[in-house]
Every structure is written in C-alpha cells, then in structure tokens.
Design a protein around this motif. Sequence first.
Motif, PDB file in Angstrom:
ATOM      1  N   LEU A  65       0.804  -1.222   0.000  1.00  0.00           N
ATOM      2  CA  LEU A  65       0.000   0.000   0.000  1.00  0.00           C
ATOM      3  C   LEU A  65       0.837   1.272   0.000  1.00  0.00           C
ATOM      4  CD1 LEU A  65      -2.612  -1.117   2.690  1.00  0.00           C
ATOM      5  CD2 LEU A  65      -2.960  -1.016   0.221  1.00  0.00           C
ATOM      6  N   GLU A  68      -0.542   4.798   0.990  1.00  0.00           N
ATOM      7  CA  GLU A  68      -1.980   4.585   1.192  1.00  0.00           C
ATOM      8  C   GLU A  68      -2.262   3.785   2.464  1.00  0.00           C
ATOM      9  OE1 GLU A  68      -4.290   6.053  -0.507  1.00  0.00           O
ATOM     10  OE2 GLU A  68      -2.793   7.013  -1.787  1.00  0.00           O
ATOM     11  N   TRP A  70      -1.680   4.585   5.307  1.00  0.00           N
ATOM     12  CA  TRP A  70      -2.162   5.444   6.380  1.00  0.00           C
ATOM     13  C   TRP A  70      -3.683   5.411   6.501  1.00  0.00           C
ATOM     14  CZ3 TRP A  70       0.858   6.977  10.061  1.00  0.00           C
ATOM     15  CH2 TRP A  70       2.227   7.153   9.810  1.00  0.00           C
ATOM     16  N   GLU A  72      -5.727   2.980   4.356  1.00  0.00           N
ATOM     17  CA  GLU A  72      -6.311   1.781   3.772  1.00  0.00           C
ATOM     18  C   GLU A  72      -5.712   0.538   4.417  1.00  0.00           C
ATOM     19  OE1 GLU A  72      -5.986   1.765  -0.458  1.00  0.00           O
ATOM     20  OE2 GLU A  72      -6.944   3.718  -0.710  1.00  0.00           O
TER      21      GLU A  72
END
Length: 432
Positions: A65, A68, A70, A72
Amino acid sequence: MIFENNQAFAQSLDRQDPLHHLRDEFLFPKQHGVPFIYLCGNSLGLQPKAARSYVDQQLSNWENLAVEGWFEGENPWMYYHKELKGLMANIVGAGPQEVCPMNTLTVNLHLLMVSFYRPTAKRFKIIMEAGAFPSDQYAIESQVRFHGYDPKDAIIEVAGRNGESTLRTEDILAAIADNGEQIALVLFGGINYFTGQWFDMPAITEAGHRAGAVVGFDLAHAAGNVPLQLHEWDIDFACWCSYKYQNAGPGGISGIFVHEKHFSDTSLHRFAGWWGYQEQQRFKMEKGFMAEAGADGWQVSCTQVVPMALYHASLKIFESAGFIGPLREKSLQLTAYLYYLVGEVNKALGFEQYKIITPAAEGERGAQLSIIARYKAKEIFHALVANNILGDWREPNVIRLSPVPLYNSFEDVFLTAARMLTISKELITPKQ
C-alpha cells in the motif's frame, strides 16, 4: 498455601495452573541449545511468538500500500493507536480516552512534566523516592533547572531509615505533609527498580492532593506487573515503558495516562506537534494548535507503527489471560514460592547467605525479588547464568529474579533455588 521444597510439588502446581499454556506463546533464549530459565522480565520481557506476524502484517501493508497504508488496509496507520488504547486501559485501570501509546518513557516523562510541573515562587518543590531509576533523577533534575531552580533546593528525596532498604509509607506521607505548602509535584515510581517495593500509590496520591500538589507516577516496573487503578485512585498522570512486563521488545513504545479531569483545563502547557492536533481538523494544516480530545492530545510526533505492532501482539496475550486479575493471582503464588525457597536455601547452608530486600508483604511487591548475596555475589550470578538461569545483576551485590506469570512456571522457580544451593555450596567455603 503450604509450600514444599521438591520438584514434584512444583510440577503439581503447574498442572493446576490455568495460565500455564500461555508459556507456549513466548520464545525463550537458549544457551548451548538449552532454553534459559528466564527470570529477567523486570528488565526485558520475552518475545511473543505472534510478534513476528504482527510486524510482518505492517511490512506487508507498507509493501503493498505504501503511503496509502495510512488510510487503507487492515488497521490503517493513522488510527492504529486506537486499536491499542482499550487494551492498554485494562492494564492500568483507566478509560481508553485517558491512555495513549507514544514515544519512549523518559520522553513522555518530560512531556508530561511540561504540563504538570508548574512551579511558582511558593510551590516549586518535587518529592520523589531516593534511589529512583537514574533516568527519572536526570529528567527531574533537568526540569527543575529549566525552570531556574537548584535541584538541591527543589528536590526532596524520601529515603529509607537507617539500616532499612525500603521506604515506610508513613515516612513518605510525613514528608509530603511537612513540605506541603512548597510542593508542586509528587513524582514516584510505582515500583522501585532496585528493591522491588510497590509503593502505596493511593495513599501517596491522596496525601499529595491534600497538600495541594499534582501527583504522577513512573510505572516502568508496575504496568503489566501489578493491578493498577489509575483513574479510580485519582492519579493526575503516569507513564510507562512496554518492554519489561509487557513484552513489546527492546526500546518498545511507551504509554501515557492523563486523568480525564484535566481534559478541559485549557491552562495546561504542553509541547505540541501535528499528531496531537484535533484529528478531524488535522489536514487543514492551519496555524494555532488545537489539541485532540483526551490523552491523544499529548501526542507530538508521527505514530510509531512497528513498535505499536509489537506491543499489540503482547497486549492480545494479556487479553486472552483475562488481563491483570488472573495474572496477579498466579504472580502472588510464584513470588511467594520463590521467597519460601530462598529461605530453604539458607536453611540448607546453615546461615543467611541470601537476604531478600523486597518487602515480605505481598501487597508491597510485584513479581520481582531483589536478593542480596552475602558472599561471592557476582560469582554466583555468573554461575547461575552458566547454568541457564538468567536473572539480572545490580551493584554491589544484588541479584534480581522476577518470575513472570505469563511465561514462568513453578518448576522454573524450584529449579532456580535448587541450582542456587548447589552453586553456593561449590563457591562458598566453610570459613566464609
């Protein structure tokens, strides 16, 4: 309980122990392929087997990720600390809003003193225990100097009476009462690192408040070890490390407690950072700090995801154990058994080779026993290590042994005492 000094008895206690299976949740260090009897959880707890998978999950999130992560994936990093807050609250007897994982212990001690040590011309003194862990001494000295005071004038250390290793509660309370009008802060350790004495935290808090002072505690040796009720006891603030009895790894993340009665006090100073800003407004990137509600508002820097993952792994084991209540019940038996067996070693030797300086009263100690070795102290300690028993050493002659209820057994305790006796006979001559 009436104890017996034999291995079969110790094994019978282990068979009756409803928490004995938790031992299998941890990894034991080995020497020559043989696991240590590990009695050093007061310094560094063992690694939970699950720790690697918890960290691997976060590494996987980072891999798959990237930034992302943070927001997801499983447990997005922006909110990961909230996964720990409820678990931590059960460890220290607080509401989830009153605790937060962040930073390391002495950093948190400084940050909390910014808010809660507010000296005036009349009230500027701090009361602490003599012989506190050096980091606490240094932190308090530097805070006092920062405010323009001389530590010799501003710090009152309560020491034991002549010939006594531990402090009497009445002496602590008397020192608070005698200096009441000048005290800004009472700051004690929950459990003294050297002696293993568990201080009467409710009585100290009540006395401090009666004198008009703020009361805080360093719970490095208490959190995860003894039952705490920080909210109920009306303690103003506390902080602790997670790498001792809470098994979160070397340098593990710290935790703080701030009593909810202080949440609406806008006069409190604090060193602010982006992470403590109101969560719903944080990304507006505006000037003018507005603190997040609760203990989270004392955050300064970005949340430490990997250290929190290690802490999370251990906290889930505490949850499966039923938190501190069942663990304390076992701990009382384990430590009492070790206390009894040390006495049996002395009887077999025919003299007091080992003197326990930790209080005899169960309500005044946790898992740790601090033991003075009268003769050949350091040689005996090293011989214990060579015989696969790992405690820890404190100058000049103290061996600290801490049977931790999460992973130590009654047989561990019996074998430790048996080897202490054998080693003592080998190293101490009759003339000594």
